[in-house]
Design an enzyme around this catalytic site. Sequence first.
Site, PDB file in Angstrom:
ATOM      1  N   GLY A 226      55.288  47.003  48.863  1.00 28.41           N
ATOM      2  CA  GLY A 226      54.288  46.262  48.274  1.00 28.41           C
ATOM      3  C   GLY A 226      53.544  45.266  49.375  1.00 28.41           C
ATOM      4  O   GLY A 226      53.428  45.538  50.591  1.00 28.41           O
ATOM      5  N   GLY A 262      37.239  32.819  48.329  1.00 24.54           N
ATOM      6  CA  GLY A 262      37.250  34.232  48.146  1.00 24.54           C
ATOM      7  C   GLY A 262      36.540  34.611  46.662  1.00 24.54           C
ATOM      8  O   GLY A 262      36.832  34.257  45.680  1.00 24.54           O
ATOM      9  N   LEU A 268      37.078  36.458  41.368  1.00 28.70           N
ATOM     10  CA  LEU A 268      36.036  36.491  40.266  1.00 28.70           C
ATOM     11  C   LEU A 268      37.042  36.473  38.885  1.00 28.70           C
ATOM     12  O   LEU A 268      36.441  35.970  37.852  1.00 28.70           O
ATOM     13  CB  LEU A 268      35.410  37.729  40.254  1.00 28.70           C
ATOM     14  CG  LEU A 268      33.896  38.218  39.555  1.00 28.70           C
ATOM     15  CD1 LEU A 268      33.161  36.895  39.637  1.00 28.70           C
ATOM     16  CD2 LEU A 268      33.544  39.393  39.636  1.00 28.70           C
ATOM     17  N   HIS A 540      29.904  60.088  18.400  1.00 34.64           N
ATOM     18  CA  HIS A 540      28.708  59.093  18.206  1.00 34.64           C
ATOM     19  C   HIS A 540      29.199  58.145  16.964  1.00 34.64           C
ATOM     20  O   HIS A 540      29.547  58.830  15.887  1.00 34.64           O
ATOM     21  CB  HIS A 540      27.491  59.895  18.011  1.00 34.64           C
ATOM     22  CG  HIS A 540      26.249  58.756  17.801  1.00 34.64           C
ATOM     23  ND1 HIS A 540      25.598  58.085  18.497  1.00 34.64           N
ATOM     24  CD2 HIS A 540      25.847  58.621  16.209  1.00 34.64           C
ATOM     25  CE1 HIS A 540      24.872  57.545  18.114  1.00 34.64           C
ATOM     26  NE2 HIS A 540      24.803  57.670  16.597  1.00 34.64           N
TER      27      HIS A 540
END
Length: 570
Positions: A226, A262, A268, A540
């Site tokens: 990792g 960043g 974000l 739908h």
Amino acid sequence: MQATISLSSPAALAGAVRSDASPLAGGLRPAGIRFCGLRREALGLRQLRSPAAGRIPPSPARAFSKKISASASGNGSTAKGFDYDLVIIGAGVGGHGAALHAVEKGLKTAIIEGDIIGGTCVNRGCVPSKALLAVSGRMRELHDEHHLKSLGLKVSSPGYDRQAVADHANNLASKIRNNLTNSLKALGVDILTGVGTVVGTQKVRYGNVGLPDKEITARDIIIATGSVPFVPNGIEIDGKTVFTSDHALKLEWVPEWIVIVGSGYIGLEFSDVYTALGSEVTFVEALDQLMPGFDPEIGKLAQRILINPRKIDYHTGVFAKKITPAKDGKPVLIELIDAKTKELKDTLEVDAALIATGRAPNTKGLGLENIDVITQRGFVPVDERMQVMDVNGNLVPHLYCIGDANGKLMLAHAASAQGISVVEQLCGSNNVLNHLSIPAACFTHPEISMVGLTEPQAREKAEREGFDISVAKTSFKANTKALAENEGEGLAKLIYRPDTGEILGVHILGLHAADLIHEASNAIALGTRVQDIKLAVHAHPTLSEVLDELFKSAKVNAGAPNSVNEPVAV
């Protein structure tokens, strides 16, 4: 994965740091990523029709003759002369996925972990971050009086208990970690505690500080160690007022004003959490625009929806040259310099700073020098089959590397897919993973997802290879289910070849975008063309019809091949 909070565009996730990692303090820039071609053989599918009938033909499979016997269940019998068929160094999502698949294939398997099962994703990344984002999503709904009023709802004085929110994230991580551990134990995978080191061909040593090391042999070895948060030079981490995502996920406090260094996926998502809980956020971004890893059109829309209406401001085109933690009653100090001229631009005094500059590979101490392997910016060099390459570019027998440690695509599910692909190869399948088919998502409110190329990348490829591209778009405002939720903000975008119908990329911003992307990613993985998938039926009213309308709006040349099966009466 490795990776921290979530994911990024496959085309943008590579290099010394993730695409989250704008070159904020050291001028680092993400390197180009190496993509692999998809083979039909990798999917285990029969050739239902000729390539001319409309499927994108696979590359010719190279000869592959390695076979092993596999028992029906349990941690299988060992290959003669070895302690294990497979040893995996690292028990994150990638190592776990590889181990489970190996046992399913009848391989006697061991997994070595020096920390805790689950790796970054489960303990310090994907999993706890989703718990925090679930809270931020609910808080946004409860505070959006206009939205609630439009649905006929009334809510008064919504609030939150910070410690309870933090406990929710911690409890979720603990639950998933226990699930992973129990699944390994139930299948008979040997969990070996300690730090693993490759000491030679098919040999691994592991152990803990203060205890004698143990050495084991395996026919094949997978490195799945990792990554760790990347912290640029000049930034002092104290874990309290200046911290990485590892610390932020503990939610020990909610600062009034926090700088996020960043503006990629990690930053974000945390801006979504902090602003929902009442913080003011300032982004510091080295590039000239926010969210540089996104398709530019999606990025502009995301800024309009996720940045501008919230308590967020930003500085672009600047490095955070120096960050000093708060101490002795003084605030956190941040020196900003111009990314090009390196001249001092500003000094910020804030309550806290989150360093969201991406991830760096966790490959130190693996003993790769014992087998003549030299890392590249910390990443282990591998070929398209994840097999490790030595300093001369030769394949190292029986040694593989998956996930963040190889840098191909720093996402948890990419690591798992790579691990499964390696196991398939060890069992005789000619499996090569198509990284362009791996989706990624940013779990903001609303969500962002993507697969394949961005529009600029597709145009560059088209110019280089001599073909045209087309772009189709559809809005969530035309979707019944989205309108019923009063969540019509959003866009889906398709980039494709009009001459063949090949899907080059799909990008979505809107309600449940992270769930919607998989129809597109599976289409790319299977080589399905636009003219095929536009005939698929969608329930739908559902959000899936956003993709249905998107594919139906694409205009493929009349002469493009079609691969629709003959109808079958049932």
